[in-house]
Design an enzyme around this catalytic site. Structure first.
Site, PDB file in Angstrom:
ATOM      1  N   ARG A  41       0.810  -1.220   0.000  1.00 10.47           N
ATOM      2  CA  ARG A  41       0.000   0.000   0.000  1.00 10.47           C
ATOM      3  C   ARG A  41       0.844   1.271   0.000  1.00 10.47           C
ATOM      4  O   ARG A  41       0.495   2.264  -0.632  1.00 10.47           O
ATOM      5  CB  ARG A  41      -0.912   0.006   1.231  1.00 10.47           C
ATOM      6  CG  ARG A  41      -1.954  -1.077   1.247  1.00 10.47           C
ATOM      7  CD  ARG A  41      -2.590  -1.192   2.603  1.00 10.47           C
ATOM      8  NE  ARG A  41      -1.610  -1.500   3.642  1.00 10.47           N
ATOM      9  CZ  ARG A  41      -1.882  -1.602   4.927  1.00 10.47           C
ATOM     10  NH1 ARG A  41      -3.099  -1.432   5.354  1.00 10.47           N
ATOM     11  NH2 ARG A  41      -0.928  -1.892   5.803  1.00 10.47           N
ATOM     12  N   ASP A  72      -2.972  -2.217  -3.132  1.00 14.60           N
ATOM     13  CA  ASP A  72      -3.675  -2.797  -1.991  1.00 14.60           C
ATOM     14  C   ASP A  72      -4.224  -4.125  -2.482  1.00 14.60           C
ATOM     15  O   ASP A  72      -5.013  -4.147  -3.437  1.00 14.60           O
ATOM     16  CB  ASP A  72      -4.808  -1.859  -1.540  1.00 14.60           C
ATOM     17  CG  ASP A  72      -5.459  -2.336  -0.250  1.00 14.60           C
ATOM     18  OD1 ASP A  72      -5.573  -3.564  -0.058  1.00 14.60           O
ATOM     19  OD2 ASP A  72      -5.848  -1.474   0.558  1.00 14.60           O
ATOM     20  N   TYR A 154       0.258 -21.623  12.863  1.00 12.88           N
ATOM     21  CA  TYR A 154      -1.082 -21.746  13.448  1.00 12.88           C
ATOM     22  C   TYR A 154      -2.186 -21.827  12.384  1.00 12.88           C
ATOM     23  O   TYR A 154      -3.361 -21.919  12.728  1.00 12.88           O
ATOM     24  CB  TYR A 154      -1.349 -20.665  14.503  1.00 12.88           C
ATOM     25  CG  TYR A 154      -1.251 -19.220  14.052  1.00 12.88           C
ATOM     26  CD1 TYR A 154      -2.164 -18.682  13.149  1.00 12.88           C
ATOM     27  CD2 TYR A 154      -0.277 -18.384  14.573  1.00 12.88           C
ATOM     28  CE1 TYR A 154      -2.098 -17.346  12.768  1.00 12.88           C
ATOM     29  CE2 TYR A 154      -0.193 -17.048  14.203  1.00 12.88           C
ATOM     30  CZ  TYR A 154      -1.106 -16.535  13.295  1.00 12.88           C
ATOM     31  OH  TYR A 154      -1.028 -15.220  12.917  1.00 12.88           O
ATOM     32  N   PRO A 195       6.184 -20.265   8.525  1.00  9.91           N
ATOM     33  CA  PRO A 195       7.308 -19.903   9.391  1.00  9.91           C
ATOM     34  C   PRO A 195       6.890 -19.838  10.861  1.00  9.91           C
ATOM     35  O   PRO A 195       5.764 -19.469  11.186  1.00  9.91           O
ATOM     36  CB  PRO A 195       7.697 -18.487   8.925  1.00  9.91           C
ATOM     37  CG  PRO A 195       6.833 -18.172   7.738  1.00  9.91           C
ATOM     38  CD  PRO A 195       5.649 -19.092   7.803  1.00  9.91           C
ATOM     39  N   ARG A 206       3.042  -5.526  16.327  1.00 10.77           N
ATOM     40  CA  ARG A 206       1.617  -5.845  16.410  1.00 10.77           C
ATOM     41  C   ARG A 206       1.299  -7.050  17.284  1.00 10.77           C
ATOM     42  O   ARG A 206       0.201  -7.165  17.788  1.00 10.77           O
ATOM     43  CB  ARG A 206       1.058  -6.057  15.006  1.00 10.77           C
ATOM     44  CG  ARG A 206       0.950  -4.726  14.277  1.00 10.77           C
ATOM     45  CD  ARG A 206       0.696  -4.896  12.816  1.00 10.77           C
ATOM     46  NE  ARG A 206       0.601  -3.603  12.183  1.00 10.77           N
ATOM     47  CZ  ARG A 206       1.577  -3.037  11.488  1.00 10.77           C
ATOM     48  NH1 ARG A 206       2.736  -3.649  11.350  1.00 10.77           N
ATOM     49  NH2 ARG A 206       1.401  -1.852  10.938  1.00 10.77           N
TER      50      ARG A 206
END
Ligand code: HXC
Ligand code: NAP
Length: 294
Positions: A41, A72, A154, A195, A206
Site C-alpha cells: 500500500r 492494496d 497456526y 514460518p 503488532r
C-alpha cells in the site's frame, strides 16, 4: 543455497516486498538473478526498498532488476495494474509470492466486526485475488508459473488471540492445496511456507507490544532449537520453492520453525529438567517398581 544465476530469466512478484520477510526474500531473489516487482500500500516504503536494494546489490554479478508498484491486495484493479506493469517492464511473470498480511493480537470478544473483515480481506481475499489474476494470465499465456504463499504454523494448529489471522491463513492454506490439484494440469505449482517466529518490526510491533512483551517468554526460548529464525534461512527455502529445482513439489506447506510446533507433544516441555533431576526421577521410578513387586 542455490547456485549463482539460478533464477536468471525469471520474474517474480512479491506482495509486501517493501518490509520484513518480503524484503529479505526479495534481496535473495535479486541476488540469484530474478527480476522482482514489489508491491504494497505505501508507495514511499516500496520505493525506498527498491532504491536501497538496487544500491546494495549493484556490484553483484547477474543481479536482477527491481520494480516497485503500489497496490492494496484487496483491490483487483490495483492487482491487474501490478501484473500489467510487470509484464510491460520485464516481459513476463513466472512466480508470485503472496506475503502481504495484516494482524493484531487481541481477545476475540474485544474485536469489532470490521476488525475480522480487515484481516480476512488482506490475508485470504488478497491472496485469492492476486493468485486468480496471475493464474489467469499464466493459463492464457501457457506459462508454467509457481505461487508461494507465506502461511503460519497456526494455520493448521489454530491459535487463540489471533483468530482472524488464523482463520484467514487456514483458508489460504486450503486454497494452496485445492489450486495445486486443479491447476497442476497447466503446469502451475502452488505451495506454502509456514514460518515460526522470525523477528520483523511489522510482526513484533503488532503481536508483542508492551506490556505483553514483558509478560511473555522470549519467543526463542519455547523452541527446541533455542532461537528464533534467521531471515536468510527463510529466503533460502522461498527461493528453492519458487525455482525449477522444486519442480515436482506442489500443494505442500513446509514448516520452518526450529521445531516450535512439536512442543505441543505431551512431554516435550520437560527439556528444562536437569541431568541431576533425571537421576532423581530414575531413582524414584525404580523404587516404585520394586515396591509394586514386593
Ligand atoms: C483490535 C484492531 C486493532 C487492534 C485495528 N483494529 N487494530 N482491533 N486490536 N490492535 C480494528 C480497527 O478498530 C478497525 O475496526 C479495523 O480493525 C480496521 O482498522 P484500520 O486501522 O482502519 O485498518 P488498516 O488501516 O487497513 O490497517 C490494517 C491493520 C494494520 C491490519 C489493522 O495492523 C496493518 O496495516 N498491518 C500490516 C502489517 C502487519 O500486520 N504485519 C504483521 C504480520 S505478522 P473498527 O470497527 O474499529 O473500525 C503475521 C504472523 C506472525 O501475520 C506470526 C508470528 C509468530
Ligand atoms: P511486515 O513487515 O509487517 O509485512 C507485511 C507486509 O504486508 C507489509 O509490507 C505491508 O506493507 C503489506 N501489506 C499489509 N496490508 C496490505 C494490503 N492491504 N495490500 C498490500 N500489502 C499489504 O511483517 P512480516 O513479519 O514481514 O510478515 C510477512 C509475512 O510473513 C506475512 O504473511 C506474515 O503473516 C508472515 N509470517 C511472519 C512471521 C514472523 O515471525 N515475522 C511468522 C509467520 C508468518 P504496506 O503496509 O505498505 O501495505
Amino acid at each position: 543455497m542455490l547456485r549463482d544465476g539460478a533464477l536468471q530469466g525469471k520474474t517474480i512478484i512479491v506482495t509486501g516486498g517493501g518490509t520484513g520477510l518480503g524484503k529479505s526474500i526479495t534481496r535473495y531473489l535479486l541476488t540469484l538473478g530474478a527480476n522482482v516487482t514489489i508491491c504494497s500500500r505505501r508507495q514511499a516504503v516500496i520505493d525506498e526498498t527498491a532504491q536501497e536494494l538496487t544500491t546494495e546489490l549493484a556490484a553483484v554479478e547477474g543481479v536482477g532488476r527491481i520494480l516497485a508498484v503500489p497496490c492494496d491486495v484487496r483491490n483487483p484493479q490495483e492487482i491487474e495494474n501490478v501484473l500489467a506493469q510487470t509484464v510491460e517492464t520485464f516481459g513476463r511473470v513466472d512466480g508470485l509470492l503472496n506475503n502481504s498480511a495484516g494482524n493484531f493480537i487481541s481477545p476475540t470478544e474485544r474485536l469489532s466486526y470490521k476488525a475480522f473483515d480487515t484481516i480476512v480481506d488482506i490475508v485470504l481475499r488478497g491472496t485469492y485475488y492476486f493468485t486468480l489474476a496471475v493464474g489467469k494470465y499464466w493459463i492464457e499465456n501457457k506459462i508454467s508459473g509457481t505461487v508461494l504463499n507465506i502461511s503460519t504454523t497456526y494455520a493448521t494448529t489454530g491459535s487463540g488471540y489471533v483468530v482472524p489471522s488464523a482463520v484467514a491463513k487456514g483458508g489460504a492454506l486450503i486454497m494452496t492445496k485445492s489450486l495445486a490439484a486443479e491447476w497442476g494440469k497447466y503446469g502451475i505449482r502452488v505451495n506454502a511456507i509456514a514460518p515460526g517466529p522470525f523477528p520483523t518490526k511489522g510482526a513484533w510491533d503488532r503481536l508483542f507490544p508492551e506490556p505483553l512483551a514483558s509478560l511473555m517468554d522470549d519467543p526463542g526460548s519455547r523452541i527446541p532449537l533455542n532461537r528464533v529464525g534467521d531471515h536468510g534461512e527463510l529466503a533460502n527455502l522461498a527461493a528453492y520453492l519458487l525455482s525449477d529445482f522444486s519442480g515436482y513439489i506442489t500443494g505442500e506447506s513446509i514448516t520452518i520453525d526450529g521445531g516450535e510446533v512439536l512442543m505441543a507433544g505431551e512431554f516435550s516441555h520437560l527439556r528444562d529438567v536437569t541431568d541431576e533431576q533425571w537421576d532423581e526421577v530414575s531413582k524414584s521410578i525404580k523404587q516404585a517398581n520394586r515396591a509394586s513387586k514386593s
